[in-house]
Motif scaffolding. Sequence first.
Motif, short mmCIF file in Angstrom:
data_model
loop_
_atom_site.label_atom_id
_atom_site.label_comp_id
_atom_site.label_asym_id
_atom_site.label_seq_id
_atom_site.Cartn_x
_atom_site.Cartn_y
_atom_site.Cartn_z
N GLU A 114 31.87 34.27 51.40
CA GLU A 114 31.95 33.37 50.18
C GLU A 114 31.14 33.83 49.13
O GLU A 114 31.34 33.76 47.82
CB GLU A 114 31.21 32.00 50.56
N LEU A 115 30.13 34.75 49.32
CA LEU A 115 29.50 35.57 48.20
C LEU A 115 30.39 36.46 47.58
O LEU A 115 30.26 36.57 46.29
CB LEU A 115 28.18 36.27 49.07
N GLU A 116 31.20 36.99 48.40
CA GLU A 116 32.22 37.73 47.36
C GLU A 116 33.30 37.05 46.46
O GLU A 116 33.34 37.52 45.51
CB GLU A 116 33.46 38.35 48.43
N TYR A 117 33.53 35.70 46.77
CA TYR A 117 34.25 35.04 46.01
C TYR A 117 33.19 34.39 44.59
O TYR A 117 33.80 34.52 43.47
CB TYR A 117 34.69 33.76 46.75
N ILE A 118 32.01 34.31 44.75
CA ILE A 118 31.07 34.31 43.85
C ILE A 118 30.96 35.24 42.97
O ILE A 118 31.10 35.09 41.68
CB ILE A 118 29.68 33.52 44.24
N GLU A 119 30.92 36.38 43.30
CA GLU A 119 30.87 37.61 42.77
C GLU A 119 32.15 37.98 41.93
O GLU A 119 32.20 38.20 40.56
CB GLU A 119 30.66 38.96 43.61
N ALA A 120 33.28 37.43 42.42
CA ALA A 120 34.61 37.70 41.70
C ALA A 120 34.47 36.64 40.51
O ALA A 120 34.94 37.17 39.56
CB ALA A 120 35.71 37.26 42.67
N ILE A 121 34.05 35.56 40.60
CA ILE A 121 34.19 34.58 39.39
C ILE A 121 32.89 35.02 38.61
O ILE A 121 33.35 34.89 37.18
CB ILE A 121 33.59 33.21 40.02
N LEU A 122 31.98 35.38 38.91
CA LEU A 122 30.74 35.82 37.92
C LEU A 122 31.26 37.23 37.20
O LEU A 122 30.76 37.35 35.84
CB LEU A 122 29.53 36.26 38.74
N THR A 123 32.22 37.83 37.69
CA THR A 123 32.42 39.32 36.89
C THR A 123 33.73 39.21 36.40
O THR A 123 34.25 40.19 35.78
CB THR A 123 32.39 40.51 38.10
N ASN A 124 34.59 38.01 36.61
CA ASN A 124 35.87 37.89 35.67
C ASN A 124 35.61 37.76 34.33
O ASN A 124 35.11 36.65 34.03
CB ASN A 124 36.32 36.66 36.45
N ASP A 125 35.94 38.73 33.67
CA ASP A 125 35.90 38.65 32.11
C ASP A 125 36.66 37.75 31.50
O ASP A 125 36.61 37.74 30.19
CB ASP A 125 35.93 40.11 31.37
N LYS A 126 37.75 37.11 31.89
CA LYS A 126 38.67 36.16 31.38
C LYS A 126 38.27 34.86 31.32
O LYS A 126 38.95 33.82 30.64
CB LYS A 126 40.11 36.14 32.29
N ILE A 127 37.08 34.46 31.76
CA ILE A 127 36.57 33.17 31.85
C ILE A 127 35.35 33.30 31.13
O ILE A 127 34.79 34.01 30.92
CB ILE A 127 36.20 32.59 33.40
N SER A 128 34.87 32.06 30.68
CA SER A 128 33.48 31.93 30.21
C SER A 128 32.57 32.11 31.12
O SER A 128 32.63 32.10 32.20
CB SER A 128 33.38 30.46 29.49
N PRO A 129 31.37 32.69 30.25
CA PRO A 129 30.42 33.09 31.41
C PRO A 129 29.82 32.04 32.44
O PRO A 129 29.67 31.17 31.77
CB PRO A 129 29.12 33.56 30.37
#
Length: 186
Positions: A114-129
């Motif tokens: 689940e931490l990997e999923y969070i990391e994916a969201i936090l580092t995705n440059d296509k979404i707002s911070p």
Amino acid sequence: MMEFKTKPLKLKRTIIDCDFDSLIEDINMAFIESNEKDKAAKQIDETIKSLRNGSLHLSGIDTRNIANYYPIIVTFQNWPLGPFVYDLIRRMVNTSGLLRQSYCAPVEIWSCEELEYIEAILTNDKISPLDIPSIIRDKLNSGYGNMNIYSFLWDKRHDMLKNNKYVTGKMDEMFEVIKNQSGLTE
């Protein structure tokens, strides 16, 4: 505040046999205290207290400006975190006197996956911070407060998950296995 734990659940006794006493023992051993050793919630609680009273300093951070703490325990394996178990863990942590301060959010329990999923969201440059505190606040203010973070993310932030090639690949693999095992053609 994150604390990482690798203590595995006693899968046979706790989950397969539905042994409630074993579950309580697992919760104590992973999150509170066992064999006179502090565990995750107690370690986070003591760290927060040390930051608040000034006996612990973090380089480059003025801890006097930290208004809220978000305790997260990251486990090696997934825990069976339905509403009952999540609520039980939080009540046991509170009953032990830990993480009860008004500036502490309820303890979150995430698996490494689940931490990997969070990391994916936090580092995705296509979404707002986004940041971890805002994700936790959103989860706690939703109907998913006492559920695992993955269920919340899949329901509320699915669009962010699918933009990550790693997560998408894992989901595609899982659906392929399900399709093959169930005999589906589509």
